[in-house]
Design a protein around this motif. Structure first.
Motif, PDB file in Angstrom:
ATOM      1  N   ARG A 190       0.833  -1.204   0.000  1.00 12.52           N
ATOM      2  CA  ARG A 190       0.000   0.000   0.000  1.00 12.52           C
ATOM      3  C   ARG A 190       0.866   1.251   0.000  1.00 12.52           C
ATOM      4  NH1 ARG A 190      -1.651  -3.589   3.878  1.00 12.52           N
ATOM      5  NH2 ARG A 190      -3.728  -4.517   3.622  1.00 12.52           N
ATOM      6  N   THR A 243       0.993   4.747   1.415  1.00 12.65           N
ATOM      7  CA  THR A 243       0.345   5.336   2.586  1.00 12.65           C
ATOM      8  C   THR A 243       0.958   6.667   2.971  1.00 12.65           C
ATOM      9  OG1 THR A 243       1.827   4.171   4.116  1.00 12.65           O
ATOM     10  CG2 THR A 243      -0.231   3.054   3.504  1.00 12.65           C
ATOM     11  N   THR A 299       1.849   8.381   6.531  1.00 10.82           N
ATOM     12  CA  THR A 299       2.058   7.868   7.886  1.00 10.82           C
ATOM     13  C   THR A 299       2.296   8.999   8.870  1.00 10.82           C
ATOM     14  OG1 THR A 299       2.999   5.829   7.002  1.00 10.82           O
ATOM     15  CG2 THR A 299       3.459   6.324   9.299  1.00 10.82           C
ATOM     16  N   ASN A 359      -1.566   4.896   9.484  1.00  9.06           N
ATOM     17  CA  ASN A 359      -1.279   4.835   8.049  1.00  9.06           C
ATOM     18  C   ASN A 359      -2.566   5.047   7.267  1.00  9.06           C
ATOM     19  OD1 ASN A 359       1.661   3.560   8.155  1.00  9.06           O
ATOM     20  ND2 ASN A 359       0.378   2.409   9.570  1.00  9.06           N
ATOM     21  N   GLU A 415       6.172   0.375   1.931  1.00  9.53           N
ATOM     22  CA  GLU A 415       5.286   0.264   3.089  1.00  9.53           C
ATOM     23  C   GLU A 415       6.033  -0.446   4.194  1.00  9.53           C
ATOM     24  OE1 GLU A 415       0.948  -1.569   4.428  1.00  9.53           O
ATOM     25  OE2 GLU A 415       1.893  -2.245   2.584  1.00  9.53           O
TER      26      GLU A 415
END
Length: 346
Positions: free
Chosen positions: A45, A47, A49, A262, A307
């Motif tokens: 993914r 993301t 964060t 996330n 990730e």
């Protein structure tokens, strides 16, 4: 004859030396021990964060509404409470004094009525005097009940059902109006507030999927969803406040716990994934070493999203190949290696 014997002896010694195998001391032929792992296909993914602490969606601070002394404590930190349950009792000095004064008046007037009663029965005291004494006693008893009610009504109650998260007060403590006494929270309805740079506004929207990781719970993962995005940007920090609600099972999470949040921008279901630490940069180009037939082969790769400890490979590798994740420092293209497959994952 002696000359011929010497020549034959020298020839025999020379043959023995030539028959002895030569030891290969070339450093390049030594196999370098390394650890490898398979290139896998899986989900990765993209993301955004951030980190923050867990909070309860419903929480309230209970404060003292009157000044006085805490004369009883009914709950401790961690106790579950119902709405309107008594948490403590506060008594004001003047209220306690009022109860004592009313009690004294009742006792005095009751004695007077008891003294006048036999005199009234004998006709020594008129009915008017006796009735006035009884009326004063009744008034004093009414005042006594009022004083007791006022003292008993200084109850600190919980405005909601929940758990006592914090107890800030001790028995016998003198408190002022507004002094924080307790914090009551709902431990199951949890949220996390994070601050993201304003540049993230175009990529974050309400309803977006998220997940949370907790180091304290051995990296246990929890599902979440973006619930609210602040309509304003903090001009001091250039950040916007995002509220992420925790969904589904949240066993183990507690308000105040530190988590990593996330927000999922994009999810790739069938990506080639390798550990980030397998990547070595050579002249600013990402490369990896592939183990093939006992030889390290250097490959230039094109990377995608990352990730956590993983990174996506867009070009340069195929699923099932083995990449070096430990011992690649100092390897060159074609270096002989002794590869051991890593068993505990990336």
């Amino acid at each position: 004859m002696r000359i011929l014997l010497a020549v034959l002896l020298a020839f025999a010694v020379g043959c023995q030396k030539d028959d002895k195998p030569k030891e290969d001391s070339t450093p390049g032929n030594r196999r370098v021990p390394v650890e490898v792992i398979d290139v896998r296909q899986g989900i990765i993914r993209d993301t955004l964060t951030s980190t923050s602490t867990v909070d309860s969606r419903r929480s309230v601070d209970v404060v003292a509404e009157i000044p006085g002394i805490v004369i009883s404590l009914d709950v401790e930190q961690g106790d579950s409470v119902k709405k309107n349950a008594r948490l403590a009792q506060i008594q004001r000095d003047e209220l306690a004094l009022g109860v004592e004064t009313a009690q004294s008046s009742v006792s005095r007037l009751q004695s007077e009525v008891e003294r006048l009663k036999p005199l009234f029965d004998k006709g020594v005291v008129s009915r008017q005097v006796y009735d006035e004494a009884k009326w004063r006693l009744e008034q004093a008893q009414t005042e006594q009940r009022r004083a007791r009610t006022a003292a008993a009504d200084q109850r600190v109650v919980s405005p909601m059902e929940g758990v006592i998260a914090v107890r800030n007060v001790n028995l016998g403590q003198q408190v002022a109006t507004g002094t924080p006494l307790f914090r009551v929270v709902n431990p199951t309805d949890l949220i996390v507030n994070i601050n993201l740079p304003e540049s993230a506004l175009g990529r974050v929207f309400e309803g977006q999927r998220a997940y949370l990781d907790s180091d304290a719970l051995n990296d246990k993962r929890f599902d979440g969803k973006v619930e609210r995005i602040s309509p304003v940007v903090d001009p001091r920090t250039g950040t916007v406040r995002i509220t992420v609600g925790i969904e589904g099972e949240n066993t183990g999470l507690r308000p105040g716990m530190f988590v990593k949040v996330n927000i999922v921008l994009e999810e790739k279901d069938d990506a080639l994934v390798i550990p980030r630490r397998a990547v070595v940069y050579v002249e600013e180009e990402p490369t990896v070493f592939v183990a093939a037939d006992g030889i390290a082969q250097r490959r230039t790769v094109k990377l995608g999203v990352s990730e956590g400890a993983d990174v996506q490979v867009l070009d340069g590798l195929s699923a099932g190949q083995q990449v070096v994740v430990l011992g690649q420092d100092g390897l060159k293209n074609g270096t002989p290696i002794d590869a051991t497959k890593r068993k505990d994952g990336p």
